[in-house]
Motif scaffolding. Structure first.
Motif, short mmCIF file in Angstrom:
data_model
loop_
_atom_site.label_atom_id
_atom_site.label_comp_id
_atom_site.label_asym_id
_atom_site.label_seq_id
_atom_site.Cartn_x
_atom_site.Cartn_y
_atom_site.Cartn_z
N MET A 237 0.83 -1.20 0.00
CA MET A 237 0.00 0.00 0.00
C MET A 237 0.87 1.26 0.00
O MET A 237 1.80 1.39 0.79
CB MET A 237 -0.92 -0.01 1.23
N SER A 238 0.55 2.18 -0.87
CA SER A 238 1.31 3.41 -0.97
C SER A 238 1.01 4.33 0.21
O SER A 238 -0.17 4.53 0.55
CB SER A 238 0.97 4.13 -2.28
N PRO A 239 2.02 4.89 0.85
CA PRO A 239 1.77 5.82 1.97
C PRO A 239 0.98 7.05 1.55
O PRO A 239 0.36 7.71 2.39
CB PRO A 239 3.19 6.20 2.42
N SER A 240 1.01 7.37 0.25
CA SER A 240 0.27 8.55 -0.22
C SER A 240 -1.23 8.39 -0.02
O SER A 240 -1.96 9.39 0.08
CB SER A 240 0.58 8.80 -1.69
N LEU A 241 -1.73 7.15 0.01
CA LEU A 241 -3.15 6.93 0.25
C LEU A 241 -3.55 7.44 1.63
O LEU A 241 -4.56 8.13 1.78
CB LEU A 241 -3.48 5.43 0.13
N ALA B 186 -5.83 10.74 2.61
CA ALA B 186 -7.01 10.63 3.46
C ALA B 186 -6.95 11.62 4.61
O ALA B 186 -7.96 12.25 4.96
CB ALA B 186 -7.15 9.20 3.98
N HIS B 187 -5.77 11.78 5.22
CA HIS B 187 -5.62 12.75 6.31
C HIS B 187 -5.80 14.17 5.80
O HIS B 187 -6.42 15.01 6.47
CB HIS B 187 -4.24 12.60 6.95
N ASP B 188 -5.29 14.46 4.61
CA ASP B 188 -5.45 15.80 4.04
C ASP B 188 -6.90 16.13 3.77
O ASP B 188 -7.31 17.31 3.82
CB ASP B 188 -4.64 15.92 2.74
N LEU B 189 -7.71 15.10 3.48
CA LEU B 189 -9.13 15.31 3.22
C LEU B 189 -9.97 15.34 4.49
O LEU B 189 -11.19 15.44 4.43
CB LEU B 189 -9.66 14.20 2.29
N ASP C 271 -11.34 6.51 10.46
CA ASP C 271 -11.83 6.51 9.09
C ASP C 271 -10.77 5.99 8.12
O ASP C 271 -11.08 5.27 7.17
CB ASP C 271 -12.25 7.93 8.68
N VAL C 272 -9.52 6.35 8.38
CA VAL C 272 -8.43 5.86 7.52
C VAL C 272 -8.32 4.34 7.63
O VAL C 272 -8.17 3.64 6.63
CB VAL C 272 -7.10 6.53 7.91
#
Length: 267
Positions: free
Chosen positions: A157-161, A165-168, A174-175
């Motif tokens: 899994m890419s850390p960018s996911l 999610a945190h940025d949104l 929820d993450v």
């Protein structure tokens, strides 16, 4: 470009499958023998299966085995998922490798040593041998299997996911619920079914920790086999083999259905 498989490789692969499956089909074939032995096939009959289903004690053992397998697989899957998440959360590679090595101890250790260790532990702790001792030991050796099934999916899994999610505005819960768990679902199912089959198949550890009045199919089949050849064992083994095939088919369709598409994020 795909390489073609040579005729020798096909022949070798076919011989391997024959060696693996021929004894199983031999066992299944003679489970329908009316002669009561595995030497001369007289005629087709279902008497062995009727005797099997008339054996109330054996049916109770089957239910005990399924109960232990399902409970241990469920609990070990939950514990193993959180264990994999905990190992994955560490940033230092040395810490991850140390925890992963400790996780693998129960996998690489001989079953006899694990069973004897659990026997000593339960005796010292005053835990009566029976349902709970078997359940606890099955959970213990199933958790590392689940961790090994789930951890590779976390590493993929890419850390960018998670960052996105945190940025949104997503919370940690929820993450975990909408991003991480949907992505690693195939690994979770793989760990569950691996734990289930390991529990159904285990003999050495169970032999040490089972007590009077409680037993599982593996221990019971061993006891029946020591008394001599009985086609009831063939009938029981045939049903277990079919049950295993069903598990494999169900696992295949579940993993295909839950394979994440795109980035694997659920809304």
């Amino acid at each position: 470009m795909d390489r073609k498989i040579s005729p020798f490789s096909k022949l070798f692969l076919g011989m391997i499958f024959i060696i693996l499956y021929l004894p199983i089909f031999f066992l299944i074939f003679y489970s329908f023998n009316s002669g009561g032995n595995m030497y001369d096939f007289e005629s087709f009959t279902l008497d062995s299966y009727r005797e099997l289903f008339d054996d109330t004690r054996l049916l109770i053992i089957v239910l005990n085995t399924l109960l232990i397998a399902l409970l241990s697989a469920l609990i070990s899957t939950i514990v193993g998922v959180f264990g994999a998440l905990a190992i994955h959360s560490f940033k230092r590679r040395s810490t991850k490798n140390t925890l992963l090595s400790l996780n693998n101890v129960l996998i690489v250790s001989p079953d006899v040593i694990i069973g004897a260790s659990f026997l000593i532990l339960f005796t010292m702790a005053g835990i009566k041998l029976g349902l709970y001792s078997v359940l606890l030991s099955h959970i213990a050796f199933s958790v590392p299997i689940v961790v090994l099934m789930v951890l590779p999916k976390l590493l993929e899994m890419s850390p960018s996911l998670i960052d996105a999610a945190h940025d949104l505005g997503a919370s940690r819960w929820d993450v975990l619920r909408k991003v991480v768990l949907p992505y690693i679902t195939p690994g979770i199912f793989a760990g569950f079914f691996m734990a289930l089959t390991y529990s159904l198949d285990d003999f050495a550890v169970t032999f040490f920790v089972t007590g009077n009045g409680f037993t599982t199919l593996s221990v019971e089949i061993y006891s029946l086999a020591r008394r001599g050849i009985s086609l009831n064992i063939n009938a029981l083994s045939t049903l277990l083999f079919l049950f295993t095939i069903i598990l494999v088919i169900v696992y295949y369709f579940i993993t295909v259905r839950n394979k994440p598409s795109g980035m694997g994020v659920r809304r």
